[in-house]
Design an enzyme around this catalytic site. Structure first.
Site, mmCIF file in Angstrom:
data_model
loop_
_atom_site.group_PDB
_atom_site.id
_atom_site.type_symbol
_atom_site.label_atom_id
_atom_site.label_comp_id
_atom_site.label_asym_id
_atom_site.label_seq_id
_atom_site.Cartn_x
_atom_site.Cartn_y
_atom_site.Cartn_z
ATOM 1 N N ASP A 23 39.976 18.601 21.547
ATOM 2 C CA ASP A 23 39.113 17.974 22.503
ATOM 3 C C ASP A 23 39.219 17.017 22.820
ATOM 4 O OD1 ASP A 23 37.036 18.091 24.299
ATOM 5 O OD2 ASP A 23 35.599 17.282 23.095
ATOM 6 N N HIS A 40 44.626 20.051 30.708
ATOM 7 C CA HIS A 40 45.485 20.868 29.697
ATOM 8 C C HIS A 40 46.988 21.049 29.006
ATOM 9 C CE1 HIS A 40 41.283 21.521 29.128
ATOM 10 N NE2 HIS A 40 40.723 22.068 30.826
ATOM 11 N N LEU A 134 53.885 30.151 7.642
ATOM 12 C CA LEU A 134 51.715 29.204 7.798
ATOM 13 C C LEU A 134 51.781 30.402 9.290
ATOM 14 C CD1 LEU A 134 50.579 26.830 9.169
ATOM 15 C CD2 LEU A 134 52.076 26.987 11.199
HETATM 16 C C1 IPE Z 1 34.547 22.637 22.566
HETATM 17 O O1 IPE Z 1 35.035 21.696 22.922
HETATM 18 C C2 IPE Z 1 35.872 23.865 22.063
HETATM 19 C C3 IPE Z 1 36.834 23.849 22.613
HETATM 20 C C4 IPE Z 1 38.016 22.585 21.821
HETATM 21 C C5 IPE Z 1 38.259 24.545 22.548
HETATM 22 P P1 IPE Z 1 33.750 21.266 24.115
HETATM 23 O O2 IPE Z 1 34.807 20.689 24.613
HETATM 24 O O3 IPE Z 1 33.879 22.930 25.164
HETATM 25 O O4 IPE Z 1 32.478 21.041 23.200
HETATM 26 P P2 IPE Z 1 31.336 20.711 23.525
HETATM 27 O O5 IPE Z 1 30.921 20.854 25.736
HETATM 28 O O6 IPE Z 1 31.437 18.948 24.421
HETATM 29 O O7 IPE Z 1 31.010 19.973 22.884
HETATM 30 C C1 IPE Z 2 39.551 20.912 25.246
HETATM 31 O O1 IPE Z 2 39.082 19.356 26.295
HETATM 32 C C2 IPE Z 2 40.025 21.587 25.768
HETATM 33 C C3 IPE Z 2 39.061 22.650 26.053
HETATM 34 C C4 IPE Z 2 37.752 23.055 25.859
HETATM 35 C C5 IPE Z 2 39.672 23.898 26.166
HETATM 36 P P1 IPE Z 2 38.357 19.150 27.107
HETATM 37 O O2 IPE Z 2 38.418 20.498 28.148
HETATM 38 O O3 IPE Z 2 37.144 20.111 27.109
HETATM 39 O O4 IPE Z 2 38.336 17.900 27.505
HETATM 40 P P2 IPE Z 2 37.052 16.819 28.044
HETATM 41 O O5 IPE Z 2 35.726 17.292 26.829
HETATM 42 O O6 IPE Z 2 36.614 17.412 29.240
HETATM 43 O O7 IPE Z 2 37.531 15.423 28.288
HETATM 44 MG MG MG Z 3 35.197 19.133 25.800
#
Ligand code: IPE
Ligand code: IPE
Ligand code: MG
Length: 243
Positions: A23, A40, A134
């Site tokens: 995240d 990303h 793995l």
């Molecule tokens: C969880 O992260 C999903 C992934 C890392 C793929 P999100 O960014 O979507 O989660 P919330 O919305 O902060 O709970």
């Molecule tokens: C995690 O990073 C990747 C996915 C959920 C696919 P985010 O896109 O949720 O990044 P933040 O949380 O907005 O910083």
């Molecule tokens: Mg996120």
């Protein structure tokens, strides 16, 4: 002050299964005035390094949360970019992992996924299914609640067909996407958020949690090692008593 925090990994106590909620890509990009897509892309570079590190450390299973069932609610442009990155990864996976014993598996629903991704998943899973080293498991279009809904639906079908004598934990476990994968020993979530966001809600019952503030694109093999060292300092009791 006396510090006795270990700084070395114990090679005899490597978690068998590590799960990661990757995240913070969006915030990483925002901080730099860049688009979320750039975040990303950087995140996918981090993932490559972490897979490599897990492999070198002898981790048996690595599961990463790549796209949740809730992530479809993001702007179409962002969803398209994430699908593009995933497709790119799956297409090149064997080339990138050449020479390493890595089996690739994908867990999650197929509904809403672009056809070309479904095709690549099938191809890469088939190509790597006999590799033992793995297991790299990508949770894509994954939702823990959705997984339970599907498992319960199968359970009902099997019960109607007279295939079930008893409904116990195993009856549910073996109908999950993770049916032949042990539960995670260690869950890592980056970016400072302390929630599981619908990830492996059944399987994480007794996992050790490690939350760190680092945003996913900045997460390095050293951070991974810190998480493992923290895990190695924990006492897992599973509801029992240990002296
Ligand atoms: C969880 O992260 C999903 C992934 C890392 C793929 P999100 O960014 O979507 O989660 P919330 O919305 O902060 O709970
Ligand atoms: C995690 O990073 C990747 C996915 C959920 C696919 P985010 O896109 O949720 O990044 P933040 O949380 O907005 O910083
Ligand atoms: Mg996120």
């Amino acid at each position: 002050m006396i510090f006795n925090k270990k700084s070395e990994i114990d090679p005899d106590n490597i978690p068998e299964h590590i799960a990661i909620i990757m995240d913070g890509n969006g915030r990483w990009a925002k901080k730099r005035g860049l688009s979320r897509s750039v975040g990303h892309r950087e995140g996918s570079r981090t993932l490559r390094k972490i897979v490599e590190e897990c492999y070198q450390l002898g981790v048996r299973y690595l599961t990463v949360y790549a796209f949740s069932t809730e992530n479809w609610s993001r702007p179409k442009e962002e969803v398209d970019e994430l699908m593009k990155l995933l497709l790119e990864y799956l297409r090149n996976a064997e080339k990138e992992l050449a020479g390493k014993k890595v089996r690739i598996r994908v867990i999650g629903g197929k509904k809403h996924l672009p056809e070309e991704i479904i095709k690549e998943i099938k191809r890469v899973e088939e190509n790597t299914e006999n590799i033992e080293g793995l297991d790299f498991i990508i949770a894509l279009n994954y939702g823990g609640r959705q997984e339970l809904v599907e498992a319960v639906s199968k359970l009902v079908e099997d019960a109607k067909a007279g295939l079930i004598s008893e409904i116990d934990e195993e009856a549910i476990s073996k109908r999950l996407y993770t049916r032949d994968i042990p539960d995670p020993d260690l869950l890592i979530r980056t970016s400072g958020e302390m929630r599981i966001s619908n990830f492996l809600i059944w399987q994480l019952s007794y996992s050790e949690f490690y939350f760190c503030d680092v945003l996913w694109p900045d997460f390095s093999p050293t951070h991974l090692r810190d998480a493992i060292i923290s895990y190695q300092g924990r006492q897992r009791r599973f509801g029992g008593v240990k002296c």
